[in-house]
Design a protein around this motif. Structure first.
Motif, PDB file in Angstrom:
ATOM      1  N   MET A 169     -37.987 -13.013 -19.772  1.00  0.00           N
ATOM      2  CA  MET A 169     -38.018 -12.703 -21.195  1.00  0.00           C
ATOM      3  C   MET A 169     -36.626 -12.807 -21.815  1.00  0.00           C
ATOM      4  N   HIS A 177     -37.976  -2.243 -25.812  1.00  0.00           N
ATOM      5  CA  HIS A 177     -37.755  -2.417 -27.247  1.00  0.00           C
ATOM      6  C   HIS A 177     -36.265  -2.395 -27.550  1.00  0.00           C
ATOM      7  N   ASN A 186     -40.435  -7.144 -25.546  1.00  0.00           N
ATOM      8  CA  ASN A 186     -41.571  -6.230 -25.654  1.00  0.00           C
ATOM      9  C   ASN A 186     -42.626  -6.516 -24.586  1.00  0.00           C
ATOM     10  N   ARG A 187     -42.666  -7.747 -24.131  1.00  0.00           N
ATOM     11  CA  ARG A 187     -43.678  -8.142 -23.152  1.00  0.00           C
ATOM     12  C   ARG A 187     -43.422  -7.532 -21.779  1.00  0.00           C
ATOM     13  N   VAL A 188     -42.215  -7.026 -21.554  1.00  0.00           N
ATOM     14  CA  VAL A 188     -41.931  -6.333 -20.297  1.00  0.00           C
ATOM     15  C   VAL A 188     -41.690  -4.839 -20.561  1.00  0.00           C
ATOM     16  N   PRO A 224     -39.589 -10.657 -14.327  1.00  0.00           N
ATOM     17  CA  PRO A 224     -40.074 -10.769 -15.713  1.00  0.00           C
ATOM     18  C   PRO A 224     -38.989 -10.434 -16.733  1.00  0.00           C
ATOM     19  N   LYS A 254     -52.950 -15.918 -17.469  1.00  0.00           N
ATOM     20  CA  LYS A 254     -51.922 -14.886 -17.382  1.00  0.00           C
ATOM     21  C   LYS A 254     -51.655 -14.553 -15.924  1.00  0.00           C
ATOM     22  N   LYS A 306     -37.923 -10.095 -29.829  1.00  0.00           N
ATOM     23  CA  LYS A 306     -39.061  -9.230 -29.523  1.00  0.00           C
ATOM     24  C   LYS A 306     -39.753  -9.634 -28.220  1.00  0.00           C
ATOM     25  N   GLU A 307     -39.286 -10.714 -27.592  1.00  0.00           N
ATOM     26  CA  GLU A 307     -39.885 -11.151 -26.340  1.00  0.00           C
ATOM     27  C   GLU A 307     -39.800 -10.073 -25.267  1.00  0.00           C
ATOM     28  N   ASN A 348     -48.919 -22.027 -22.377  1.00  0.00           N
ATOM     29  CA  ASN A 348     -49.647 -20.811 -22.749  1.00  0.00           C
ATOM     30  C   ASN A 348     -51.151 -21.046 -22.853  1.00  0.00           C
ATOM     31  N   SER A 364     -46.174 -17.270 -15.495  1.00  0.00           N
ATOM     32  CA  SER A 364     -44.762 -16.986 -15.275  1.00  0.00           C
ATOM     33  C   SER A 364     -44.037 -18.205 -14.714  1.00  0.00           C
TER      34      SER A 364
END
Length: 378
Positions: free
Chosen positions: A130, A205, A200-202, A126, A342, A197-198, A337, A347
């Motif tokens: 990202m 920050h 952030n999904r894993v 992941p 999900k 900011k992608e 999407n 993925s």
């Protein structure tokens, strides 16, 4: 790579590589156009102006609401059409890389092992998935600028110019025309930097500071881009005047292409005209790409689609050439999407989309190279 000299003196000619594959001859012998005046005018030289007109046309409709249901989810029709067309043009590179036997044989490993390895890596990790989104956002901007450069170099080639002369000048001019307005606009710069900011999904920050920094110092970037752009444009014109005086042929088609791109990039990216900056700039970029692939591969595509020798072979091949990438653009490029739940399925879809994008950006650097004889003059 170190920039080449603008005025080389008595260069030693390098050995000529074997051309990748023949492409259709121009409409007339020694034509200064890639295909012909009408085709080039619509799909290459003045396509930015057509995109600008499209943005003006759809802007009121977009602002007043153009929502439709896409597999049960409300989406904007214009956003769906625009995103699908953009992803479709990313897929279209495979008709050149994998659909052309000569090109495929020359770069077989690049077209098989490497994309498979990247795809599997994005599925498994992941973090890589990202991070690849960030890479694609930055690479997309650079690649789009280089497409404009590549078309200009093809026009220079048609005029009989040395592909090494003025190369660095044109590269940086293309960046000024395409990337400069992005840095000058708070709207388009923020939209591009939001991709950071992608991560952030894993749960990371790490790059959240990048959009904040871009917003805080955007006025400095705008001032710097404007000053550098004006200064470089003056230097570019001065340098080409010197080259012309020394007998270097200057393509009128390239000049017009750069002028129309500059105007529309400034209005689209820089001022986000009609609120449709992304639609305007991305539309003409994708339109140019479909046009150049069709021109180069129109003799190969009937064989690829198994309609060769039939009465309507070429129109059928053109229809399939447009339909297959558009289906990919709608179902995966835009629809992943919405269609994939999900988890692993999402993925896999995202990994495929990101892999296709990266391969498009990478392949374009060598399957259309004028210096490497990938686009023969005749």
């Amino acid at each position: 790579m170190a920039p080449s000299s603008v005025l080389p003196s008595a260069p030693i000619a390098p050995p000529e590589p074997v051309p990748l594959s023949p492409v259709p001859a121009p409409a007339r012998a020694r034509s200064a156009f890639i295909v012909g005046p009408l085709y080039d005018g619509l799909f290459f030289i003045f396509s930015p102006l057509l995109a600008l007109a499209l943005g003006l046309l759809v802007s009121p409709w977009h602002k007043n609401g153009d929502t439709l249901s896409f597999f049960g989810s409300p989406v904007s029709f214009i956003s769906l059409a625009s995103a699908s067309f953009i992803h479709a043009h990313l897929f279209a590179v495979f008709f050149r890389s994998h659909g052309n036997r000569d090109v495929y044989q020359r770069f077989r490993w690049r077209f098989t092992v490497i994309p498979l390895g990247i795809f599997l890596g994005l599925v498994v990790s992941p973090w890589l998935l990202m991070f690849s989104t960030i890479v694609n956002t930055v690479w997309d901007v650079y690649h789009s600028s280089m497409q404009n450069f590549g078309l200009g170099r093809i026009y220079d080639m048609k005029r009989g110019a040395n592909p090494e002369v003025g190369r660095s000048l044109d590269i940086w001019m293309s960046h000024v025309l395409y990337i400069g307005p992005i840095l000058s606009s708070s709207v388009t710069l923020a939209a591009h930097l939001d991709s950071f900011k992608e991560l952030n999904r894993v749960g990371s920050h790490l790059f959240d500071v990048v959009p904040l920094w871009g917003s805080k110092y955007q006025w400095m970037l705008a001032g710097g881009a404007l000053g550098a752009g004006v200064t470089y444009t003056a230097y570019y014109i001065f340098s080409y005047v010197r080259l012309a005086r020394r007998g270097v042929p200057i393509s009128t088609q390239k000049v017009l292409l750069y002028a129309s791109t500059a105007l529309v990039s400034l209005l689209g990216w820089g001022f986000n005209s009609f609120g449709e900056g992304f639609l305007i700039v991305n539309f003409f970029h994708a339109l140019q790409y479909f046009a150049i692939v069709w021109w180069a591969e129109q003799d190969n595509l009937p064989r690829l689609f198994r309609v060769e020798g039939r009465r309507w072979a070429r129109p059928s091949a053109l229809l399939l050439f447009l339909l297959v990438p558009l289906l990919y653009g709608v179902l995966l490029g835009f629809g992943s999407n919405y269609l994939a739940p999900k988890g692993l399925e999402l993925s896999v879809c995202m990994a495929l989309v990101n892999t296709v994008a990266m391969m498009h950006f990478w392949y374009d650097g060598f399957v259309w190279s004028v210096r490497k004889k990938a686009v023969p003059a005749t």
